[in-house]
Motif scaffolding. Structure first.
Motif, mmCIF file in Angstrom:
data_model
loop_
_atom_site.group_PDB
_atom_site.id
_atom_site.type_symbol
_atom_site.label_atom_id
_atom_site.label_comp_id
_atom_site.label_asym_id
_atom_site.label_seq_id
_atom_site.Cartn_x
_atom_site.Cartn_y
_atom_site.Cartn_z
ATOM 1 N N GLY A 59 -18.777 -51.862 -9.191
ATOM 2 C CA GLY A 59 -19.544 -52.940 -8.214
ATOM 3 C C GLY A 59 -19.205 -54.452 -8.453
ATOM 4 N N ARG A 60 -18.804 -54.603 -9.926
ATOM 5 C CA ARG A 60 -18.729 -55.868 -10.238
ATOM 6 C C ARG A 60 -17.354 -56.747 -9.671
ATOM 7 N N PRO A 61 -17.571 -57.656 -9.319
ATOM 8 C CA PRO A 61 -16.312 -58.410 -8.933
ATOM 9 C C PRO A 61 -15.476 -58.868 -9.989
ATOM 10 N N THR A 62 -14.150 -58.958 -9.874
ATOM 11 C CA THR A 62 -13.124 -59.332 -10.671
ATOM 12 C C THR A 62 -12.384 -60.324 -10.192
ATOM 13 N N LEU A 63 -11.351 -60.775 -10.856
ATOM 14 C CA LEU A 63 -10.420 -61.846 -10.296
ATOM 15 C C LEU A 63 -9.637 -61.057 -9.061
ATOM 16 N N ARG A 64 -9.379 -59.844 -8.988
ATOM 17 C CA ARG A 64 -8.677 -59.412 -7.619
ATOM 18 C C ARG A 64 -9.534 -59.398 -6.476
ATOM 19 N N GLY A 168 -5.498 -62.933 0.191
ATOM 20 C CA GLY A 168 -6.467 -62.718 -0.896
ATOM 21 C C GLY A 168 -5.750 -62.838 -2.211
ATOM 22 N N VAL A 169 -6.116 -62.206 -3.414
ATOM 23 C CA VAL A 169 -5.717 -62.403 -4.845
ATOM 24 C C VAL A 169 -4.366 -61.261 -5.109
ATOM 25 N N GLU A 170 -3.451 -61.822 -5.600
ATOM 26 C CA GLU A 170 -2.478 -61.095 -5.875
ATOM 27 C C GLU A 170 -2.215 -61.163 -7.312
ATOM 28 N N ALA A 171 -1.897 -60.146 -8.237
ATOM 29 C CA ALA A 171 -1.551 -60.257 -9.650
ATOM 30 C C ALA A 171 -0.125 -60.157 -10.140
ATOM 31 N N PHE A 172 0.383 -60.828 -10.971
ATOM 32 C CA PHE A 172 1.724 -60.613 -11.677
ATOM 33 C C PHE A 172 1.984 -60.774 -13.028
ATOM 34 N N GLY A 173 2.769 -60.191 -13.611
ATOM 35 C CA GLY A 173 2.687 -60.213 -15.113
ATOM 36 C C GLY A 173 3.339 -61.314 -15.680
ATOM 37 N N ASN A 174 4.179 -62.472 -14.911
ATOM 38 C CA ASN A 174 4.631 -63.369 -15.565
ATOM 39 C C ASN A 174 4.744 -64.505 -14.614
ATOM 40 N N PRO A 175 4.911 -65.694 -15.186
ATOM 41 C CA PRO A 175 5.124 -66.954 -13.967
ATOM 42 C C PRO A 175 6.154 -66.802 -13.190
ATOM 43 N N VAL A 176 7.223 -66.400 -13.629
ATOM 44 C CA VAL A 176 8.641 -66.130 -12.695
ATOM 45 C C VAL A 176 8.448 -65.671 -11.627
ATOM 46 N N ALA A 177 7.972 -64.324 -11.555
ATOM 47 C CA ALA A 177 7.557 -63.569 -10.599
ATOM 48 C C ALA A 177 6.662 -64.226 -9.703
ATOM 49 N N LEU A 178 5.589 -64.816 -10.045
ATOM 50 C CA LEU A 178 4.572 -65.558 -9.619
ATOM 51 C C LEU A 178 5.229 -66.612 -8.545
#
Length: 196
Positions: A59-64, A168-178
């Motif tokens: 129930g706790r918010p995360t960055l996602r 919304g929020v999307e996650a990426f493993g590296n800055p190039v993909a971001l």
């Protein structure tokens, strides 16, 4: 002692043992019932005493899911809402110059900007004062009155997050993909606006 006296004692012992049987142990069924009751009592006590981390974390918010803090605010689509991430892992939900809610997230993200030359630069936010509370945010997210977020890049450890205005929020493993993802999205940071 005479024999008649001994036979009377023997008869009395036999009669006594017939009338009151000796009770030396519990039966198996009685032991199982006691163990079952103890298990139920212990289960209830420990369930109430020990916090359930997985349920609380769910129930706790995360960055996602941090944008849900703005969408669940009573001021959503009535005024601009600001989410300020602080160094102690707290997110302050602010609308109309007042803190509406405080939430704790497990990550300690920092805000970044994408420069026109496609380099990422951390943002050094100035001090913010809301009422008697003063702090320097690690990141700031703004949810506008129209319900869209200002685009924002966040970094937590090795994970990059992009707060898309509408998705919304999307996650990426590296800055190039971001950066590649941002270039393909409808928001073009080097033009400071939406693709037309």
């Amino acid at each position: 002692m005479n024999e008649s006296h001994l036979s009377q004692i023997s008869t009395l012992n036999t009669q006594h043992s017939i009338l009151t049987p000796l009770r030396g142990a519990f039966t198996l069924v009685e032991l199982l019932v006691v163990l079952l009751l103890m298990g139920i009592v212990y289960g209830l006590v420990f369930d109430a005493a020990i916090p359930r981390g997985e349920e609380k974390a769910a129930g706790r918010p995360t960055l996602r899911t941090v944008e849900s803090l703005a969408r669940n605010s009573p001021s959503y689509r009535q005024t601009d809402i600001f989410l300020y991430g602080t160094k102690n892992g707290e997110v302050l939900v602010v609308a109309d110059g007042k803190i509406q809610r405080r939430a704790t997230i497990p990550q300690h993200a920092m805000g970044y900007r994408l420069n026109p030359d496609e380099t990422l630069q951390s943002i050094d936010y100035g001090r913010v004062r809301i009422g008697t509370v003063e702090f320097r945010p690690l990141f700031t997210l703004r949810c506008r009155k129209d319900g869209l977020f200002d685009p924002q890049i966040l970094l937590d450890g090795e994970t990059w997050y992009y707060v898309h205005p509408g998705k919304g929020v999307e996650a990426f493993g590296n800055p190039v993909a971001l950066i590649a993802h941002m270039r393909q999205s409808d928001y073009l940071p080097d033009r400071a606006g939406y693709a037309q």
